[in-house]
Design an enzyme around this catalytic site. Structure first.
Site, mmCIF file in Angstrom:
data_model
loop_
_atom_site.group_PDB
_atom_site.id
_atom_site.type_symbol
_atom_site.label_atom_id
_atom_site.label_comp_id
_atom_site.label_asym_id
_atom_site.label_seq_id
_atom_site.Cartn_x
_atom_site.Cartn_y
_atom_site.Cartn_z
ATOM 1 N N LYS A 340 7.140 8.403 -1.861
ATOM 2 C CA LYS A 340 6.922 9.657 -1.139
ATOM 3 C C LYS A 340 8.009 10.674 -1.464
ATOM 4 O O LYS A 340 9.076 10.337 -1.976
ATOM 5 C CB LYS A 340 6.834 9.386 0.364
ATOM 6 C CG LYS A 340 5.603 8.564 0.722
ATOM 7 C CD LYS A 340 5.319 8.505 2.203
ATOM 8 C CE LYS A 340 4.005 7.777 2.455
ATOM 9 N NZ LYS A 340 3.620 7.734 3.881
ATOM 10 N N ARG A 374 3.475 -1.047 2.649
ATOM 11 C CA ARG A 374 2.393 -0.471 1.844
ATOM 12 C C ARG A 374 3.025 0.150 0.603
ATOM 13 O O ARG A 374 3.760 1.128 0.697
ATOM 14 C CB ARG A 374 1.649 0.577 2.666
ATOM 15 C CG ARG A 374 0.423 1.173 1.999
ATOM 16 C CD ARG A 374 -0.262 2.165 2.943
ATOM 17 N NE ARG A 374 -1.472 2.723 2.375
ATOM 18 C CZ ARG A 374 -1.507 3.804 1.597
ATOM 19 N NH1 ARG A 374 -0.381 4.445 1.302
ATOM 20 N NH2 ARG A 374 -2.657 4.251 1.118
#
Length: 395
Positions: A340, A374
């Site tokens: 991210k 994840r």
């Protein structure tokens, strides 16, 4: 004297290990375990007279409690920080249960939170077709598989069903425990997609994966209840709803009807936090209440603090650092940090590969209570988790 250690005892299990290592008497171990573990419990928005009762009762047990300095004069509600050993909390709760002003109910909530905060938690979620998924032992890896043209990391790579299936097989071979299949990008500014388009992307890929990997759990990553329903009929095992069950009013009904596990992710777009941890916990509690009232079984829910969803980079780091606080909800915790933007910013190079930064964030998250991560880079993640799981269980 051979040496002095300042020992950190995180929970009752570690307290018992240390006491047995010393060779304490069996009866003494039982007595000393709750005296060996310290907790600080923050309670928000307490009426002044209630806060004063809690403070005086905890002081009488040898613990401590901090309230706003104006609380003694009455006036506005106050937050309270109650500090003591588990034994002192046990004695406090006995007294609170016989007090008026809603303290019996508050005592039950404090007791539940303290029990849930112990590290050695185990969860068994029921999957369709008589299978289960176990969380709380070794950390599980959820492999990200986006069949989208515009996802920030792997957009456009796996648009064809055979490509998606090959990637799923590759991730499983590398160590993925779950495949998270998504047909809509959740990156900021992504173009909305109709149900028909989303289904056209995910269902053929799901059929191919289900044929080649019949026993591997697959979650459907979607805001849309129609998509979730169709995917579950085609063999998906549980729902990963990035909206926290709020985008589609029918999502709870679908999850309850199939009896499948559901991931409830925090997602307050726009942010606007005054007290980050308290508000996110509160939002998740509301979502859990909605799920329970809608018929989803308590034991079928995983929570996700929603890293990157309506949070600043600094808030993301705060969440990871304080992830253990989410244990009070007594649910397995999923953490999604992989590649991210806040990772790239922290590394000082938005164009560099973010594998190492993602692994650093994931490892800290696991140390702080994440049961599943994840991730995109499965092989690297599995190697890192093999080490961190050994460290977590060492004494």
């Amino acid at each position: 004297m051979d040496g002095i250690r300042v020992v950190r005892i995180n929970d009752t299990h570690e307290a018992e290990e240390l006491l047995r290592e010393i060779g304490a008497d069996e009866m003494g171990i039982k007595i000393m375990i709750p005296k060996s573990v310290f907790r600080a419990v923050k309670i928000n928005g307490i009426r002044p007279h209630v806060a004063n009762i809690i403070k005086q009762e905890m002081l009488s047990k040898g613990g401590e409690a901090a309230v706003n300095r104006q609380t003694i004069l009455g006036g506005e509600n106050t937050d309270i920080l109650v500090m003591g050993t588990l034994k002192q909390f046990e004695q406090l709760l006995i007294k609170l249960r016989i007090q008026p002003f809603g303290l019996k109910k508050l005592a039950a909530r404090i007791e539940q939170a303290l029990q849930a905060s112990n590290s050695n938690r185990r969860f068994s979620l029921k999957l369709p077709r008589g299978r289960t998924i176990e969380l709380g032992m070794s950390t599980l890896i959820m492999g990200v598989l986006n069949v989208t043209p515009d996802s920030f990391f792997d957009g456009g790579l796996y648009l064809q069903p055979d490509q998606a299936c090959l990637r799923a097989e590759e991730m499983v071979a590398q160590g993925a425990d779950v495949i998270d299949l998504g047909g809509v990008s959740t990156r900021p500014g992504a173009t909305p997609v109709s149900f028909e388009e989303e289904a056209k992307r995910v269902i053929p890929a799901l059929r191919e994966i289900r044929q080649k990997l019949p026993d591997v759990p697959v979650s459907i990553d979607t805001f849309n209840a129609q998509t979730a329903r169709m995917a579950l009929r085609e063999g998906a095992d549980f729902i990963n709803d990035p909206s926290g069950l709020k985008a589609d009013a029918e999502m709870i009904e679908v999850a309850a009807g199939f009896g499948c596990p559901v991931i409830v992710q925090h997602n307050r777009m726009g942010g606007g936090y005054q007290d980050l941890m308290t508000e996110i916990l509160g939002d998740l509690e509301e979502a859990l209440t909605m799920a329970h009232e809608g018929g989803i079984q308590d034991g079928q829910i995983i929570i996700d603090p929603g890293i990157g969803f309506g949070k600043t980079a600094e808030q993301n780091f705060t969440l990871i650092k304080n992830l253990a606080e989410f244990k009070v909800l007594d649910k397995p915790i999923l953490l999604g940090v992989s590649n991210k933007a806040f990772i790239g910013r922290a590394m000082g190079d938005m164009d560099a590969e973010r594998v190492t930064g993602s692994l650093a964030a994931a490892v800290v998250g696991v140390m702080n209570g994440a049961d599943m991560v994840r991730m995109h880079n499965i092989e690297e993640t599995r190697r890192a988790l093999a080490v961190i799981d050994k460290i977590r269980r060492a004494w």
